[in-house]
Design an enzyme around this catalytic site. Sequence first.
Site, PDB file in Angstrom:
ATOM      1  CD  GLU A  53      -4.455  42.551  -9.603  1.00 45.01           C
ATOM      2  OE1 GLU A  53      -3.309  42.106  -9.857  1.00 45.01           O
ATOM      3  OE2 GLU A  53      -5.148  42.118  -8.663  1.00 45.01           O
ATOM      4  CE  LYS A  81      -1.483  39.151  -5.031  1.00 46.52           C
ATOM      5  NZ  LYS A  81      -1.066  39.841  -6.288  1.00 46.52           N
TER       6      LYS A  81
END
Length: 210
Positions: free
Chosen positions: A40, A128
Amino acid sequence: MDLRAALAAHRLVAIVRGGDPEAALRTVLAMADEGVELIEVSLSGKDALSVIERAREALGPDRPLGAGTVLTADDARAAQRAGANFAVTPALGEGIGAAHALGLPVLAGVMTPTEILAARTSGAAALKIFPAAQAGGPAYLKALRGPFPHELFVPVGGVDEAATRAYLAAGATAVGVGSPLVGDAADGGSVTALRDRARAFLTVTQKGKP
């Protein structure tokens, strides 16, 4: 891409946030070369969209490549144009629904049970837990799995190698790791040391994998 399957298979999301775009790109490519499949690039890093675009060109069209810190619909659209094929958010917001509408699976930032339900309604593929250490660590994750046994949880924030082991043992699908893995590589630090850390985290996350 099937983000849920990828998280379950690879169990590690590397988070790159750098002040040097060239170094950030080298960081992405070095980790990919070492076998880190889920990377990411945070949009809060310098020239992050350019880093994503150039990494996509180097990695090819099918390799997973995420955009992090996706806060708004504009962020989601820009990330997709740059070549990201999944999105990560630090919290609930319009970026989740916009990314989902664009076909980008979303790893959505949550902390509480109420936010978990809201993220699910918004179309998040996985959740998350952020900031995980401040939320209560592995014990908190284990408690969440009681009422939410089928959700995919990815703790992020303060996750070193020891915490990685503890979170996976507590039922995390994967972990998201920034500075304990990336170190200063995305700001111009040693790529050799980065590669060593990447191999160490891969050993931890792949050990005992179902």
